[in-house]
Scaffold this motif. Structure first.
Motif, mmCIF file in Angstrom:
data_model
loop_
_atom_site.group_PDB
_atom_site.id
_atom_site.type_symbol
_atom_site.label_atom_id
_atom_site.label_comp_id
_atom_site.label_asym_id
_atom_site.label_seq_id
_atom_site.Cartn_x
_atom_site.Cartn_y
_atom_site.Cartn_z
ATOM 1 N N PRO A 1 0.709 -1.375 0.072
ATOM 2 C CA PRO A 1 0.337 0.179 0.452
ATOM 3 C C PRO A 1 0.671 1.173 -0.325
ATOM 4 C CG PRO A 1 -0.697 -1.479 1.389
ATOM 5 C CD PRO A 1 0.258 -2.024 0.853
ATOM 6 N N PRO A 2 0.525 2.094 -1.044
ATOM 7 C CA PRO A 2 0.776 3.703 -0.892
ATOM 8 C C PRO A 2 1.574 4.069 0.119
ATOM 9 C CG PRO A 2 -0.575 3.273 -3.010
ATOM 10 C CD PRO A 2 -0.799 2.525 -1.941
ATOM 11 N N ARG A 3 0.230 4.130 1.552
ATOM 12 C CA ARG A 3 0.847 4.623 2.381
ATOM 13 C C ARG A 3 1.843 4.206 3.494
ATOM 14 N NH1 ARG A 3 -5.165 5.255 4.980
ATOM 15 N NH2 ARG A 3 -6.219 4.602 3.124
ATOM 16 N N ILE A 4 1.943 2.847 3.087
ATOM 17 C CA ILE A 4 2.858 2.385 4.280
ATOM 18 C C ILE A 4 3.763 2.463 3.205
ATOM 19 C CG2 ILE A 4 3.581 0.016 4.657
ATOM 20 C CD1 ILE A 4 1.241 -1.669 4.693
ATOM 21 N N ILE A 5 4.276 2.751 2.361
ATOM 22 C CA ILE A 5 5.616 3.233 1.721
ATOM 23 C C ILE A 5 6.038 4.902 2.052
ATOM 24 C CG2 ILE A 5 6.447 3.503 -0.578
ATOM 25 C CD1 ILE A 5 6.105 0.534 -0.170
ATOM 26 N N ALA A 6 4.692 5.139 1.698
ATOM 27 C CA ALA A 6 5.293 6.786 2.226
ATOM 28 C C ALA A 6 5.931 6.325 4.375
ATOM 29 C CB ALA A 6 4.020 7.545 2.055
ATOM 30 N N MET A 7 5.534 5.575 4.518
ATOM 31 C CA MET A 7 5.922 5.853 6.073
ATOM 32 C C MET A 7 7.279 5.480 6.184
ATOM 33 S SD MET A 7 4.844 3.999 9.523
ATOM 34 C CE MET A 7 3.763 5.283 9.898
ATOM 35 N N ILE A 8 7.236 4.474 5.408
ATOM 36 C CA ILE A 8 8.479 3.547 5.121
ATOM 37 C C ILE A 8 10.159 4.704 4.681
ATOM 38 C CG2 ILE A 8 10.121 1.677 4.466
ATOM 39 C CD1 ILE A 8 7.511 0.226 5.424
ATOM 40 N N VAL A 9 9.562 5.562 4.091
ATOM 41 C CA VAL A 9 10.143 6.550 3.099
ATOM 42 C C VAL A 9 10.457 7.406 4.137
ATOM 43 C CG1 VAL A 9 10.268 7.739 1.629
ATOM 44 C CG2 VAL A 9 9.718 5.331 0.843
ATOM 45 N N GLU A 10 9.567 8.023 4.711
ATOM 46 C CA GLU A 10 9.870 9.050 5.879
ATOM 47 C C GLU A 10 10.996 8.350 6.610
ATOM 48 O OE1 GLU A 10 7.354 11.470 9.196
ATOM 49 O OE2 GLU A 10 6.305 11.188 6.905
ATOM 50 N N ARG A 11 10.359 7.627 7.746
ATOM 51 C CA ARG A 11 11.229 7.233 7.938
ATOM 52 C C ARG A 11 12.418 6.964 7.977
ATOM 53 N NH1 ARG A 11 7.992 2.788 11.907
ATOM 54 N NH2 ARG A 11 6.218 3.775 12.817
ATOM 55 N N ALA A 12 12.945 6.243 6.755
ATOM 56 C CA ALA A 12 14.500 6.131 6.519
ATOM 57 C C ALA A 12 14.775 7.395 6.202
ATOM 58 C CB ALA A 12 14.270 5.021 4.964
ATOM 59 N N GLY A 13 14.481 8.001 5.786
ATOM 60 C CA GLY A 13 14.896 9.409 5.100
ATOM 61 C C GLY A 13 15.329 9.759 3.555
ATOM 62 N N LEU A 14 14.204 8.481 3.076
ATOM 63 C CA LEU A 14 15.026 8.207 1.631
ATOM 64 C C LEU A 14 13.882 8.428 1.004
ATOM 65 C CD1 LEU A 14 15.884 4.631 1.930
ATOM 66 C CD2 LEU A 14 17.266 5.743 2.363
#
Length: 183
Positions: free
Chosen positions: A60-73
């Motif tokens: 899900p895009p919302r999960i990807i967005a959270m992971i990307v935000e947390r990883a700072g990538l």
């Protein structure tokens, strides 16, 4: 990357233990059932052919967005890291197979009546002289009228799911049933 690398090698595992709340349920439409069957078929092909970009797109895009935000990538870098990590895991296997049993899907509902599904899955992975068969469920959820597949067999993944999709908070999922077998 928060367990996503294993997404390709070991699909999601979830067995619903409890549902909370009451609401008006809505039936899954024939079009949604067909769309889920198509998504499952595409996911199975992607896993078995090692199409890691396609697998990334089924989270899900919302999960990807959270992971990307947390990883700072940036998204492209996160995608590349996912592909590299998942590819490394898959490259270690001397034999691999994966199946989702769409014929046995169980449609359930969240507290607000929104549908979701649990799909029985089986993964076989052999690494040199050891082989493992894992049976589990894969969570399918609707987001913006599109089905996405989510592994929920690890606490970290469940926490992310429940953070991004609060209606899943309070639901309990079991981990996979894993069996060592002769390769």
């Amino acid at each position: 990357m928060l367990g996503l690398a294993r997404h390709a090698a070991l699909p999601s595992a979830a067995v619903l233990l409890a549902l909370s709340g009451t609401a008006e349920a809505r039936e899954v439409t024939p079009q949604e059932r067909e769309a889920l069957a198509e998504r499952v078929a595409a996911y199975s092909v992607a896993v078995n052919e090692g199409d890691l970009g396609a697998l990334f797109d089924m989270v899900p895009p919302r999960i990807i967005a959270m992971i990307v935000e947390r990883a700072g990538l940036p998204l492209a870098e996160a995608r590349a890291q996912f592909a590299a990590a998942a590819g490394a895991v898959m490259d270690m296997a001397t034999a691999f197979s994966f199946k989702l049993d769409v014929a046995s899907v169980r449609f359930l509902e969240l507290a607000d009546g929104s549908p979701y599904a649990l799909i029985p899955s089986e993964t076989y992975v052999a690494l040199d002289d050891i082989a493992v068969r894992t049976r589990s469920d894969t969570l399918a959820l609707l987001d913006e009228a599109e089905w996405y597949l989510v592994r929920v067999d690890e606490i970290e993944q469940i926490a992310i799911l429940q953070s991004v999709y609060p209606l899943f908070a309070g639901l309990e999922f079991n981990g996979p049933v894993t069996q060592l077998i002769e390769p």
